[in-house]
Write an enzyme that holds these catalytic residues in place. Structure first.
Site, PDB file in Angstrom:
ATOM      1  N   GLU A  43       0.824  -1.195  -0.096  1.00 51.28           N
ATOM      2  CA  GLU A  43      -0.069  -0.090   0.008  1.00 51.28           C
ATOM      3  C   GLU A  43       0.785   1.365   0.054  1.00 51.28           C
ATOM      4  O   GLU A  43       0.426   2.310  -0.640  1.00 51.28           O
ATOM      5  CB  GLU A  43      -0.847  -0.100   1.181  1.00 51.28           C
ATOM      6  N   GLU A  59      -3.696  -9.621   3.627  1.00 49.55           N
ATOM      7  CA  GLU A  59      -4.529  -9.180   4.730  1.00 49.55           C
ATOM      8  C   GLU A  59      -5.620 -10.357   4.778  1.00 49.55           C
ATOM      9  O   GLU A  59      -5.974 -10.567   6.045  1.00 49.55           O
ATOM     10  CB  GLU A  59      -4.957  -7.969   4.701  1.00 49.55           C
TER      11      GLU A  59
END
Length: 256
Positions: free
Chosen positions: A110, A130
């Site tokens: 990210e 995740e």
């Protein structure tokens, strides 16, 4: 805890180099490191002498994401208004380049997505695992990845947690350059130098328009662009660029 700062910030002429400095922990992000990154980005945007930033990781890994050990202890490596790593919710106004060696996982991926340009070593890997930890990629992964990659590819990464390698990331447009291992930072610095040679007002305008225009209503795009680009055309630097071209010399930018 180590006495070493968890992120290092150095100036290389007009280039600000930010290095996540936890190699023994695969540069997993911490709150302390996020604060240093945020302060560095504020410094980048506030300094007339700095044109571009390069974000990298110490050792053989870019960033393995959030430090899960500290997460289990209650720490969150995010800042109000800045998000994960002090970057993802508020990228700088000036360009930022990711120099990626090894893994860019979870929040590390990210961070890459929040950058404008990406240089990756051949052994680099990008992934958002995740979902395998009962979490979601809320640091920009779910928002930015479908904009940067074809939808089906982005969804595969988000839903399976499987990573992609540097060559595939380049073929999909996520990465600008793939270079031999150990050369990501040097190549990113070369790219940063090429950006820094250009007029700072023009560079910042190009980034502002390119990053915002996708959300502008179609019937307002030209007017909104004019608000940002008219001051560039009216600037002293625009006159200097024209004079330097005519006089066949290197322009001297003043940022005004």
């Amino acid at each position: 805890m180590s006495a070493e700062p968890e992120a290092l910030v150095t100036e290389r002429g007009p280039v600000l180099v930010i290095t996540i400095n936890r190699p023994a922990q695969k540069n997993a992000m911490t709150l302390a490191a996020a604060k240093i990154v945020a302060e560095a980005l504020d410094r980048l945007d506030a300094s007339a002498g700095l044109s571009v930033a390069v974000l990298t990781g110490a050792g053989d890994t870019f960033c393995a994401g959030m430090d899960l050990k500290r997460f289990a202890e209650g720490e969150r490596p995010a800042l109000p208004g800045r998000g994960f790593g002090g970057l993802v919710e508020a990228p700088p106004k000036k360009p930022i380049i990711a120099a990626v060696e090894g893994w860019a996982l979870g929040g590390g991926c990210e961070l890459v997505l929040a950058c404008d340009l990406v240089v990756a070593a051949e052994g680099a890997r990008f992934g958002l695992p995740e979902v395998r930890r009962g979490l979601v990629a809320r640091g920009g992964g779910m928002l930015r990845l479908p904009r940067r990659l074809p939808y089906a590819v982005a969804m595969e990464l988000l839903l399976t947690g499987d990573p992609i390698d540097a060559l595939r990331a380049e073929s999909l447009g996520l990465v600008n350059r793939v270079v031999p291992s150990g050369q990501a930072l040097d190549t990113a610095l070369d790219l940063a130098d090429r950006v820094a040679r250009n007029a700072p007002l023009a560079v910042q305008c190009a980034k502002s328009v390119a990053s915002a225009a996708r959300d502008w209503p179609e019937d307002e795009i030209w007017q909104r662009q004019a608000v940002l680009s008219d001051p560039v055309f009216a600037s002293d630097d625009a006159q200097e660029g024209a004079r330097a071209f005519v006089e066949r010399r290197v322009p001297v930018w003043r940022g005004r």
